[in-house]
Design a protein around this motif. Structure first.
Motif, PDB file in Angstrom:
ATOM      1  N   THR A  72       0.849  -1.192   0.000  1.00  0.00           N
ATOM      2  CA  THR A  72       0.000   0.000   0.000  1.00  0.00           C
ATOM      3  C   THR A  72       0.879   1.235   0.000  1.00  0.00           C
ATOM      4  O   THR A  72       1.845   1.329   0.765  1.00  0.00           O
ATOM      5  N   LYS A  73       0.536   2.188  -0.854  1.00  0.00           N
ATOM      6  CA  LYS A  73       1.307   3.427  -0.957  1.00  0.00           C
ATOM      7  C   LYS A  73       0.417   4.603  -0.585  1.00  0.00           C
ATOM      8  O   LYS A  73      -0.746   4.679  -0.995  1.00  0.00           O
ATOM      9  N   ILE A  74       0.976   5.510   0.194  1.00  0.00           N
ATOM     10  CA  ILE A  74       0.225   6.651   0.713  1.00  0.00           C
ATOM     11  C   ILE A  74       0.842   7.931   0.169  1.00  0.00           C
ATOM     12  O   ILE A  74       2.049   8.184   0.352  1.00  0.00           O
ATOM     13  N   TYR A  75       0.000   8.757  -0.476  1.00  0.00           N
ATOM     14  CA  TYR A  75       0.460   9.971  -1.153  1.00  0.00           C
ATOM     15  C   TYR A  75      -0.138  11.221  -0.514  1.00  0.00           C
ATOM     16  O   TYR A  75      -1.121  11.151   0.233  1.00  0.00           O
TER      17      TYR A  75
ATOM     18  N   THR B 161      -1.784  15.839  -3.803  1.00  0.00           N
ATOM     19  CA  THR B 161      -1.569  15.940  -5.251  1.00  0.00           C
ATOM     20  C   THR B 161      -1.463  14.573  -5.893  1.00  0.00           C
ATOM     21  O   THR B 161      -1.532  14.446  -7.120  1.00  0.00           O
ATOM     22  N   GLY B 162      -1.266  13.532  -5.096  1.00  0.00           N
ATOM     23  CA  GLY B 162      -1.090  12.194  -5.635  1.00  0.00           C
ATOM     24  C   GLY B 162       0.277  11.966  -6.235  1.00  0.00           C
ATOM     25  O   GLY B 162       0.520  10.940  -6.878  1.00  0.00           O
ATOM     26  N   THR B 163       1.202  12.904  -6.013  1.00  0.00           N
ATOM     27  CA  THR B 163       2.537  12.796  -6.609  1.00  0.00           C
ATOM     28  C   THR B 163       3.649  12.633  -5.579  1.00  0.00           C
ATOM     29  O   THR B 163       4.695  12.082  -5.883  1.00  0.00           O
ATOM     30  N   VAL B 164       3.437  13.112  -4.361  1.00  0.00           N
ATOM     31  CA  VAL B 164       4.461  12.994  -3.319  1.00  0.00           C
ATOM     32  C   VAL B 164       4.179  11.738  -2.501  1.00  0.00           C
ATOM     33  O   VAL B 164       3.151  11.652  -1.824  1.00  0.00           O
ATOM     34  N   LEU B 165       5.064  10.752  -2.587  1.00  0.00           N
ATOM     35  CA  LEU B 165       4.897   9.509  -1.837  1.00  0.00           C
ATOM     36  C   LEU B 165       5.301   9.756  -0.386  1.00  0.00           C
ATOM     37  O   LEU B 165       6.456  10.046  -0.083  1.00  0.00           O
ATOM     38  N   LEU B 166       4.325   9.620   0.505  1.00  0.00           N
ATOM     39  CA  LEU B 166       4.593   9.822   1.923  1.00  0.00           C
ATOM     40  C   LEU B 166       5.126   8.555   2.570  1.00  0.00           C
ATOM     41  O   LEU B 166       6.009   8.623   3.441  1.00  0.00           O
TER      42      LEU B 166
ATOM     43  N   VAL C  82       0.765  10.033   8.654  1.00  0.00           N
ATOM     44  CA  VAL C  82       0.710   8.757   7.935  1.00  0.00           C
ATOM     45  C   VAL C  82       0.179   7.649   8.834  1.00  0.00           C
ATOM     46  O   VAL C  82      -0.722   6.892   8.439  1.00  0.00           O
ATOM     47  N   PHE C  83       0.714   7.545  10.058  1.00  0.00           N
ATOM     48  CA  PHE C  83       0.281   6.450  10.916  1.00  0.00           C
ATOM     49  C   PHE C  83      -1.140   6.653  11.419  1.00  0.00           C
ATOM     50  O   PHE C  83      -1.867   5.687  11.650  1.00  0.00           O
ATOM     51  N   TYR C  84      -1.557   7.914  11.564  1.00  0.00           N
ATOM     52  CA  TYR C  84      -2.967   8.175  11.879  1.00  0.00           C
ATOM     53  C   TYR C  84      -3.843   7.690  10.726  1.00  0.00           C
ATOM     54  O   TYR C  84      -4.877   7.040  10.941  1.00  0.00           O
ATOM     55  N   THR C  85      -3.434   7.987   9.498  1.00  0.00           N
ATOM     56  CA  THR C  85      -4.202   7.577   8.326  1.00  0.00           C
ATOM     57  C   THR C  85      -4.233   6.062   8.184  1.00  0.00           C
ATOM     58  O   THR C  85      -5.269   5.468   7.865  1.00  0.00           O
ATOM     59  N   ILE C  86      -3.104   5.407   8.448  1.00  0.00           N
ATOM     60  CA  ILE C  86      -3.061   3.947   8.374  1.00  0.00           C
ATOM     61  C   ILE C  86      -4.050   3.337   9.370  1.00  0.00           C
ATOM     62  O   ILE C  86      -4.742   2.360   9.060  1.00  0.00           O
ATOM     63  N   SER C  87      -4.130   3.923  10.559  1.00  0.00           N
ATOM     64  CA  SER C  87      -5.072   3.388  11.553  1.00  0.00           C
ATOM     65  C   SER C  87      -6.506   3.510  11.069  1.00  0.00           C
ATOM     66  O   SER C  87      -7.331   2.621  11.316  1.00  0.00           O
TER      67      SER C  87
ATOM     68  N   GLN D 221     -10.859  18.752   5.651  1.00  0.00           N
ATOM     69  CA  GLN D 221      -9.648  18.057   5.219  1.00  0.00           C
ATOM     70  C   GLN D 221      -8.440  18.515   6.026  1.00  0.00           C
ATOM     71  O   GLN D 221      -8.172  19.712   6.124  1.00  0.00           O
ATOM     72  N   VAL D 222      -7.727  17.553   6.603  1.00  0.00           N
ATOM     73  CA  VAL D 222      -6.543  17.853   7.401  1.00  0.00           C
ATOM     74  C   VAL D 222      -5.382  18.151   6.452  1.00  0.00           C
ATOM     75  O   VAL D 222      -5.009  17.314   5.629  1.00  0.00           O
ATOM     76  N   LEU D 223      -4.817  19.339   6.579  1.00  0.00           N
ATOM     77  CA  LEU D 223      -3.747  19.777   5.685  1.00  0.00           C
ATOM     78  C   LEU D 223      -2.367  19.466   6.255  1.00  0.00           C
ATOM     79  O   LEU D 223      -1.402  19.322   5.508  1.00  0.00           O
ATOM     80  N   ALA D 224      -2.258  19.398   7.562  1.00  0.00           N
ATOM     81  CA  ALA D 224      -0.981  19.085   8.208  1.00  0.00           C
ATOM     82  C   ALA D 224      -1.267  18.528   9.591  1.00  0.00           C
ATOM     83  O   ALA D 224      -2.218  18.948  10.251  1.00  0.00           O
ATOM     84  N   MET D 225      -0.441  17.575  10.020  1.00  0.00           N
ATOM     85  CA  MET D 225      -0.538  17.030  11.371  1.00  0.00           C
ATOM     86  C   MET D 225       0.877  16.757  11.859  1.00  0.00           C
ATOM     87  O   MET D 225       1.541  15.843  11.376  1.00  0.00           O
ATOM     88  N   ILE D 226       1.337  17.560  12.783  1.00  0.00           N
ATOM     89  CA  ILE D 226       2.664  17.399  13.352  1.00  0.00           C
ATOM     90  C   ILE D 226       2.467  17.058  14.820  1.00  0.00           C
ATOM     91  O   ILE D 226       2.154  17.917  15.636  1.00  0.00           O
ATOM     92  N   GLY D 227       2.588  15.777  15.156  1.00  0.00           N
ATOM     93  CA  GLY D 227       2.277  15.313  16.502  1.00  0.00           C
ATOM     94  C   GLY D 227       3.378  15.517  17.509  1.00  0.00           C
ATOM     95  O   GLY D 227       3.172  15.320  18.712  1.00  0.00           O
TER      96      GLY D 227
END
Length: 839
Positions: A57-60, A63-68, A276-281, A342-348
């Motif tokens: 699984t790939k998470i972007y 823009t769908g262009t930057v691989l996170l 990323v890990f929030y999104t994966i959950s 829509q969450v634009l940034a999350m710096i935990g």
């Protein structure tokens, strides 16, 4: 009678025939299944070494262009012999995954039946009943397809596998193949990645953690947002190990007490890790861990990589200085779009990979006390109830616990008498100034007036889901007595930003399967939570630099000169958390500073600790956005309102006198010539109104309100300290206003520009009028789209302006001329005009 016997014999014959046919059918189906099962190829040891290909699984970014993150990038697996795996992890795995492993023949039908019953009872279908042998077959030989035929194959192959391998060999295959999260496969790799040791060295507690992880590695990841859930499941594994005789009571108890430190996750190959890990959950909740780990999904997220990068740099910069200046070792940000959620940034944390602060812990989703950033929800509840921004309360020492004496100004032994951040008390204050300056005593009074239940209900509707019921809190709620997350708070402020509309926050725009089929796609959902005017009122107060100046100064970091930015700070009483949340119509940004371990910072207010970093990040974000302004709320200042709701505190009974004639005002007396005389003396607000019906009748017996005597005592004490005596009631006029009548009303007409005229934005426009009235004209006031643009006080009372000089002039506009005569009567007229492109 005979016919009935014949029918009975026929029916019995039919039943017998049908039974024979059914039995024959069942035998046929069973035979087919038997032939099919026998024909299945028996697995060999070599087939298990060729593990099915993992499609990562790939998470972007958005823009769908930057691989996170590539979930299975650089898959790690180290195969070790059975005798080099700790017995502890073997026991832990069997205890939690398959306690009858050594007694069943590959399929445990008792467990299957038990899981089926549990699923039917709960309707959650979360229990599977698969044995370790079945999982080996599934992971090594079969696809993740969910179908009856695949399950039947799994059963048959599991039974066959038990014929060719010993139990220890099967368990060895399982422990060397099982996924422990991300790219980590096998117990040896997991031991090295999580604890820095070999699988042979695992303690009981470490083994219990690994046993807990295998059910859902993404959900239970020690680096994700569900660390508390991992702890609970680890304890469950220990309980099962003890229950099944694998460990003794003292081993069980000591393991539960033991604190385990996980190694820091390697940073290679991941961007925006907390996000990323929030999104994966979230993906795991929707699609299951197997699909997330190996399903080859393409996930386009809501993350703005440019905003995220800017925030990470700012968080890192200020964490270093805050540690030195304020003993605050960590900080966090959440940015989102209030129009979509829509969450634009999350710096935990300022550095996900920082070992000294447990940086992988996501403060953005953790529950902490919010301090005064909770106050806007309470004030919004009060405005919904009928209170106004000009309502006057008293910032004076007050005992709020009715179990304590009215004269007890302490907060010990169940008493509650809060102070303010600067130790000062300001006397009468409007709700506007109290909220803008974050003054505590009137905020506690506001909570009492609004109602704790009302305030909690509203906060939950706006997105704060972690609050309990009213019984868990007292009047401390308004000062941040509950525990909330930065993500929830930032999202909830988005309701104010979008004029009362809530959009559920999300981090996912689109999910596609490995064939490119869309599994889900973002759809904007919205729900009206607040009346628009309530939301606009909160935004107006929180962006009112003049109102907050006494507390923050005229040129604080909260002041924006080119756009509307509403902002609220908050610091907990114990100085463990510093918050700030601010917004424009297009972005909401929340920030937190403190220590992950809950140790206090220096005793400074949030404006010093967290506001500078928030301002730098907000400047970076809004530099790419248009300079927007909040719409102004409608102001309710009618003389029909009680004086206390209009900012008057020297008395609660209103008498209106015409300043021109000296008589009592009538319906024709203009507001500008009305003078208000107050009587009734100085009292707390509970003397003048029923808190649950502020615009209704005055209470006949204020003492029925349990807080009334406490507020009255506090006010009387303050008046005595300040030497303020109760005013005497004014002498009222005996006559009425006869100057202003229906026949004395003036009338103004706009001669130019004409209605609907099209004009160039760069061309000067002159407004001319005509006037008819009993009294001479005093002045003309000019407004465009509700904004005051000028005044003329000499004949012919005209006014000239250039449209391009005013940012609020758009294509379609309304010009309002308000004429005032010498008796202060007025008349107004509107004219609409259109601005075309400048020539």
């Amino acid at each position: 009678m005979r016919s009935k016997n014949i029918i009975s014999r026929i029916s019995k014959r039919q039943i017998k025939n049908y039974s024979i046919l059914f039995l024959a059918g069942m035998i046929f189906v069973a035979g087919v299944l038997l032939v099919w099962a026998v024909s299945l190829k028996i697995p060999t040891l070599e087939s298990f070494s060729q593990r099915q290909v993992v499609e990562s699984t790939k998470i972007y970014d958005r823009t769908g262009t930057v691989l996170l993150y590539d979930v299975n990038q650089n898959v790690k697996r180290t195969v070790v012999p059975y005798d080099q795996i700790s017995q502890n992890v073997k026991n832990a795995t069997i205890a939690i995954e398959d306690r009858s492993f050594y007694s069943h023949g590959g399929v445990d039908f008792t467990s299957l039946f038990r899981a089926l019953i549990a699923n039917i009872e709960t309707l959650r279908f979360s229990q599977g009943g698969s044995t370790i042998t079945q999982q080996v077959v599934k992971n090594s030989l079969l696809t993740n397809e969910k179908s009856i035929s695949r399950k039947l194959k799994e059963w048959v192959l599991a039974i066959k596998l038990e014929k060719i391998l010993t139990k220890d060999e099967i368990l060895n295959l399982y422990l060397n193949e099982v996924a422990y999260g991300g790219a980590i496969y096998g117990v040896e790799e997991a031991s090295q990645a999580f604890f820095g040791i070999h699988a042979s060295e695992l303690t009981v507690n470490q083994a219990a953690y690994l046993g807990a992880l295998v059910q859902a590695p993404s959900y239970y990841s020690p680096y994700g947002p569900n660390r508390d859930k991992l702890e609970s499941r680890k304890n469950l594994v220990l309980d099962e190990m003890y229950k099944n005789g694998y460990i003794k009571q003292d081993e069980h108890d000591n393991a539960k007490k033991e604190k385990i430190t996980f190694k820091q996750l390697e940073s290679k190959g991941i961007k925006a890790p907390h996000f990323v890990f929030y999104t994966i959950s979230k993906l795991q909740e929707m699609y299951g861990d197997d699909m997330v780990q190996t399903g080859g999904l393409k996930v386009t997220t809501t993350l703005d990589w440019n905003i995220e990068q800017a925030g990470e740099k700012i968080a890192d910069k200020y964490a270093a200085s805050n540690k030195v200046n304020f003993n605050a070792t960590n900080d966090a940000f959440v940015a989102l779009d209030p129009k979509t959620g829509q969450v634009l940034a999350m710096i935990g944390s300022h550095n996900y990979f920082a070992k000294d602060i447990d940086g992988n812990f996501n403060i953005a989703t953790a529950h902490r006390q919010p301090g005064s950033t909770f106050k806007p929800f309470v004030y919004a509840a009060a405005f919904n109830k009928g209170y106004t921004p000009n309502t006057v309360l008293f910032d004076v020492p007050t005992q709020f616990s009715t179990n304590c004496d009215v004269s007890n100004m302490t907060s010990t032994n169940g008493c509650y008498s809060p102070g303010n951040y600067d130790g000062q008390f300001r006397g009468p204050m409007t709700l506007r100034n109290a909220l803008a300056q974050s003054i505590n005593v009137p905020s506690v009074e506001t909570l009492y007036l609004a109602g704790i239940n009302n305030s909690i209900t509203l906060a939950k509707q706006m997105g704060i889901q972690s609050l309990g019921d009213a019984n868990q809190y007292g009047l401390t709620l308004v000062l941040g007595g509950g525990e909330v997350s930065l993500l929830d708070m930032t999202s909830s402020y988005g309701v104010f930003a979008d004029e009362g509309t809530r959009h559920e926050y999300t981090t996912i725009l689109k999910v596609e399967d490995k064939q490119g089929n869309t599994l889900q796609e973002f759809k904007n959902s919205e729900k009206t939570i607040l009346p628009k005017n309530t939301a606009l009122t909160i935004s107006d107060i929180l962006s009112d630099n003049e109102a907050r100046t006494p507390a923050y100064g005229a040129n604080s970091v909260l002041r924006f000169t080119d756009r509307s930015v509403a902002v609220k700070t908050g610091t907990t009483n114990d100085y463990k958390d510093a918050w700030i949340i601010g917004y424009t119509p297009s972005v909401v940004l929340g920030a937190w500073a403190g220590n992950n371990n809950n140790t206090p910072m220096s005793k400074k207010v949030a404006g010093l600790i967290v506001a500078p970093m928030w301002r730098e990040f907000m400047d970076a974000i809004v530099s790419t956005l248009p300079a927007e302004q909040f719409e102004k709320p409608q102001i309710d200042d009618s003389f029909d309102l009680k004086p206390v709701l209009r900012g008057k505190w020297q008395g609660g009974e209103s008498h209106l006198v015409d300043s021109v004639s000296g008589g009592s005002a009538t319906e024709y007396t203009p507001n500008d010539s009305k003078v208000e005389l107050l009587s009734g003396g100085i009292h707390s607000i509970l003397y003048w109104l029923n808190k649950d019906d502020p615009r209704g009748p005055r209470p006949q017996n204020p003492n029925q309100d349990p807080q009334y005597s406490y507020w009255e005592y506090a006010l009387t004490r303050w008046l005595n300290e300040k030497g303020i005596v109760q005013p005497t009631d004014p002498t009222l006029p005996q006559s009425i206003d006869t100057t202003h009548t229906i026949d004395s009303q003036p009338k103004v007409s706009v001669l130019s520009p004409n209605e609907g005229l099209e004009l160039s934005g760069g061309t000067p426009i002159t407004v001319t009028t005509s006037y008819v009235g009993k009294f001479p004209q005093k002045e003309n006031n000019f407004y465009i789209n509700g904004n005051f643009v000028g005044k003329s006080i000499t004949p012919p009372f005209s006014f000239t302006f250039i449209p391009n000089d005013f940012s609020f002039i758009t294509e379609n506009n309304t010009l309002t001329v308000k004429a005032v005569d010498t008796s202060l009567q007025n008349s107004q007229m509107d004219v609409h005009f259109i601005i075309t492109a400048s020539q």
